[in-house]
Write a protein that holds these residues in place. Structure first.
Motif, PDB file in Angstrom:
ATOM      1  N   GLY A  31       0.793  -1.218   0.000  1.00 29.95           N
ATOM      2  CA  GLY A  31       0.000   0.000   0.000  1.00 29.95           C
ATOM      3  C   GLY A  31       0.822   1.263   0.000  1.00 29.95           C
ATOM      4  O   GLY A  31       0.312   2.346  -0.325  1.00 29.95           O
ATOM      5  N   ILE A  32       2.110   1.167   0.369  1.00 28.47           N
ATOM      6  CA  ILE A  32       2.972   2.342   0.492  1.00 28.47           C
ATOM      7  C   ILE A  32       3.979   2.462  -0.654  1.00 28.47           C
ATOM      8  O   ILE A  32       4.091   3.504  -1.307  1.00 28.47           O
ATOM      9  N   VAL A  33       4.735   1.403  -0.893  1.00 32.09           N
ATOM     10  CA  VAL A  33       5.888   1.478  -1.793  1.00 32.09           C
ATOM     11  C   VAL A  33       5.517   1.853  -3.226  1.00 32.09           C
ATOM     12  O   VAL A  33       6.246   2.627  -3.867  1.00 32.09           O
ATOM     13  N   TYR A  54       7.883  -1.747  -6.113  1.00 36.91           N
ATOM     14  CA  TYR A  54       8.137  -0.528  -6.877  1.00 36.91           C
ATOM     15  C   TYR A  54       7.564  -0.664  -8.281  1.00 36.91           C
ATOM     16  O   TYR A  54       7.616  -1.733  -8.893  1.00 36.91           O
ATOM     17  N   ASP A  55       7.026   0.433  -8.785  1.00 37.80           N
ATOM     18  CA  ASP A  55       6.481   0.479 -10.141  1.00 37.80           C
ATOM     19  C   ASP A  55       7.555   1.041 -11.074  1.00 37.80           C
ATOM     20  O   ASP A  55       7.853   2.236 -11.040  1.00 37.80           O
ATOM     21  N   ASP A 104      13.357  12.586  -5.353  1.00 31.08           N
ATOM     22  CA  ASP A 104      11.949  12.971  -5.369  1.00 31.08           C
ATOM     23  C   ASP A 104      11.157  12.251  -4.288  1.00 31.08           C
ATOM     24  O   ASP A 104      10.171  12.787  -3.776  1.00 31.08           O
ATOM     25  N   THR A 105      11.579  11.030  -3.979  1.00 27.48           N
ATOM     26  CA  THR A 105      10.888  10.215  -2.978  1.00 27.48           C
ATOM     27  C   THR A 105      11.910   9.514  -2.095  1.00 27.48           C
ATOM     28  O   THR A 105      12.920   9.015  -2.596  1.00 27.48           O
ATOM     29  N   ALA A 106      11.642   9.488  -0.810  1.00 25.49           N
ATOM     30  CA  ALA A 106      12.416   8.663   0.127  1.00 25.49           C
ATOM     31  C   ALA A 106      11.470   7.639   0.743  1.00 25.49           C
ATOM     32  O   ALA A 106      10.345   7.981   1.119  1.00 25.49           O
ATOM     33  N   VAL A 107      11.923   6.405   0.833  1.00 26.95           N
ATOM     34  CA  VAL A 107      11.116   5.312   1.376  1.00 26.95           C
ATOM     35  C   VAL A 107      11.810   4.784   2.628  1.00 26.95           C
ATOM     36  O   VAL A 107      13.004   4.466   2.600  1.00 26.95           O
ATOM     37  N   CYS A 108      11.063   4.676   3.710  1.00 26.61           N
ATOM     38  CA  CYS A 108      11.613   4.195   4.984  1.00 26.61           C
ATOM     39  C   CYS A 108      10.622   3.218   5.592  1.00 26.61           C
ATOM     40  O   CYS A 108       9.548   3.621   6.054  1.00 26.61           O
ATOM     41  N   THR A 109      10.947   1.930   5.576  1.00 19.05           N
ATOM     42  CA  THR A 109      10.047   0.913   6.103  1.00 19.05           C
ATOM     43  C   THR A 109      10.789   0.044   7.123  1.00 19.05           C
ATOM     44  O   THR A 109      11.842  -0.503   6.830  1.00 19.05           O
ATOM     45  N   PHE A 137       6.602   6.416   4.689  1.00 22.24           N
ATOM     46  CA  PHE A 137       7.086   5.689   5.853  1.00 22.24           C
ATOM     47  C   PHE A 137       6.095   4.618   6.291  1.00 22.24           C
ATOM     48  O   PHE A 137       4.877   4.763   6.150  1.00 22.24           O
ATOM     49  N   LEU A 138       6.642   3.541   6.811  1.00 28.67           N
ATOM     50  CA  LEU A 138       5.878   2.413   7.355  1.00 28.67           C
ATOM     51  C   LEU A 138       6.730   1.801   8.452  1.00 28.67           C
ATOM     52  O   LEU A 138       7.817   1.283   8.181  1.00 28.67           O
TER      53      LEU A 138
END
Length: 210
Positions: A31-33, A54-55, A104-109, A137-138
């Motif tokens: 739901g996030i990535v 990731y898309d 543009d985007t940072a992902v932190c899970t 974030f997640l």
């Protein structure tokens, strides 16, 4: 090499990959990535567990760091299977090895729970994002129920050394706001099938002000 070093180097990465790849957690990742777009940076990319979500049509470049050499092996394997170029390095969130305004985007899970200095890490994530960029974030963390939170505080001293320094009692969304992000969307729940002290999840999207 001491037992603690061996445990952290070889056992903890496998435990993390297994626990963080559970079906319920994978559903939350899903739901996030996929919201990530443009030039994407992932903190704690080791394990490669976000890679399937990731898309490629939305992501123009991908970079990530992780302090675990073993988990980085998994991440590079996952990137190779995806068939895209990825700049994946060993590093820590308190000293992200990329320039200001690079992404543009940072992902932190499932990463802020185990860093040494969450405020510094969030400051670094804000630094490397361009103005108007998004932090996705997640994380698991401190429950908003007093009784559950008390159990988290009791269990945490036993939990941390077994799980590579993972904390049960860190707040999630509030520190993101405190780091200067504008939280656009956030949600939370207890994960089904887990004891409440380990099941509190929060996720959302936050923007670096222009």
């Amino acid at each position: 090499m001491g037992l603690k070093t061996l445990w952290n180097a070889h056992v903890v990465p496998r435990m993390i990959k297994c626990a963080c790849g559970a079906p319920g957690i994978a559903e939350l990742r899903g739901g996030i990535v996929p919201q990530a777009k443009g030039r994407v940076f992932e903190l704690g990319c080791g394990g490669g567990l976000n890679q399937p979500f990731y898309d490629p049509a939305r992501v123009t470049a991908f970079a990530g760091i992780d302090p675990s050499g073993k988990l980085l092996d998994y991440a590079r394997e996952a990137a190779a299977l995806k068939g895209w170029q990825a700049d994946i390095r060993e590093g820590i969130g308190e000293q992200i090895p990329f320039a200001d305004n690079s992404f543009d985007t940072a992902v932190c899970t499932y990463t802020l729970c185990s860093v040494d200095d969450p405020a510094k890490v969030l400051s670094e994530l804000r630094r490397i994002l361009r103005p108007g960029g998004t932090l996705l974030f997640l994380e698991h963390g401190l429950s908003d129920e007093g009784g559950v939170a008390r159990w988290q505080r009791r269990i945490e001293p036993l939990w941390k050394p077994l799980m590579g320094g993972c904390h049960l009692t860190r707040a999630v969304t509030a520190p993101v706001r405190a780091a200067g992000f504008q939280v656009d969307r956030s949600d939370h729940k207890y994960m089904d099938g887990m004891p409440k002290w380990a099941a509190w999840m929060e996720w959302g999207a936050a923007v670096k002000p222009a």
